[in-house]
Design an enzyme around this catalytic site. Sequence first.
Site, PDB file in Angstrom:
ATOM      1  N   LEU A   1     -40.830  51.777   8.989  1.00 41.16           N
ATOM      2  CA  LEU A   1     -41.774  51.969  10.620  1.00 41.16           C
ATOM      3  C   LEU A   1     -41.102  52.525  11.370  1.00 41.16           C
ATOM      4  O   LEU A   1     -39.462  51.521  11.625  1.00 41.16           O
ATOM      5  CB  LEU A   1     -42.717  51.603  11.319  1.00 41.16           C
ATOM      6  N   ASP A   2     -40.761  53.456  12.219  1.00 41.48           N
ATOM      7  CA  ASP A   2     -39.726  54.007  13.462  1.00 41.48           C
ATOM      8  C   ASP A   2     -40.245  52.411  14.184  1.00 41.48           C
ATOM      9  O   ASP A   2     -41.154  52.181  14.636  1.00 41.48           O
ATOM     10  CB  ASP A   2     -39.726  54.648  14.130  1.00 41.48           C
ATOM     11  N   ASP A   3     -38.758  52.130  14.892  1.00 35.02           N
ATOM     12  CA  ASP A   3     -38.546  50.960  16.101  1.00 35.02           C
ATOM     13  C   ASP A   3     -39.983  51.088  16.881  1.00 35.02           C
ATOM     14  O   ASP A   3     -40.595  50.270  17.463  1.00 35.02           O
ATOM     15  CB  ASP A   3     -37.130  51.182  16.666  1.00 35.02           C
TER      16      ASP A   3
END
Length: 227
Positions: free
Chosen positions: A50-52
Site C-alpha cells: 500500500l502507498d505510504d
Amino acid sequence: MEPVSLLYTHPDFYVIHKPAGVTMHDSKAGIIARTLPLVSDDALYLCHRLDDGTSGCLLLARHAAAAAYLGKLFATHRIQKFYVALATGKPKKKQGTISGDMKNRRQGQHILLSSTQHPAVTQFFSQAIAPGLRAFVVKPLTGKTHQIRVALKSLGTAILGDVLYKGTAAERMYLHAWQLQFTYRNELICVSCPPSSEFMHQPGFMPWLAQIDAVEKLNWPGYQLPR
C-alpha cells in the site's frame, strides 16, 4: 498516527491494519518492523503493498512458501480488494470502469494513457456526501502503482489530501483499503478494516458507508481481464 493492529490471524498469514503514514520497506520503522512486536513470528513477508499515505488491510505472510502462494494469487487477480476514498470536485462520470495504460511521468507521478496494451483497470461507484465532497467505493482489478489515485485524478476528482496528484490539502490522504476477499487453499477469507476516525468525522461519510450492505454484491460492471 494510529497503531498497527491485527485484523485476522491464519497459520500462514496475517491481515493487519496499516495506519496512514507507515511505509513498506523501512527496516526500522516500516510496516514489518511495527508488526513483529505484536506476533510471535521471527520474520514476516510482504505479499503486496500500500502507498505510504494509504491505510487499511495489508496481508503479511508468515513464511516464504505462503508468501509465494499469496503472491501468485495477487499476480493472477484472484484476490478482490475494495477501497473507500474521499475526493473533492465533480467527476466526469459517477460510476463505471476506468481502463488505460499507465506511464511514469515525473517526480513520482503517473499518468493514464488512452492505450490499453497492459491497462490498469479500476471500477468504482461514487456519491456526493456533502457540498464539494464525494465518497467513492473502488475495486481495482489490477495492481499498478498509484492506480486508484491516477484513476480518480483522471475523473477530475483527485483524492482529498493527495497533494502529489493536486488533491485538496488535508491532514492525510483519504484512501483506505477497506476489504480483502479471496480463497486460500479452499478456505474463503473475508476481512474488513473499518475506516479511521478521520474518515468518520467527514460530513456524510458514515451514513453513506452504512448504505453499503455487501460491497461484493454491488452491481459491479462486467469486465474480463486479458490473460
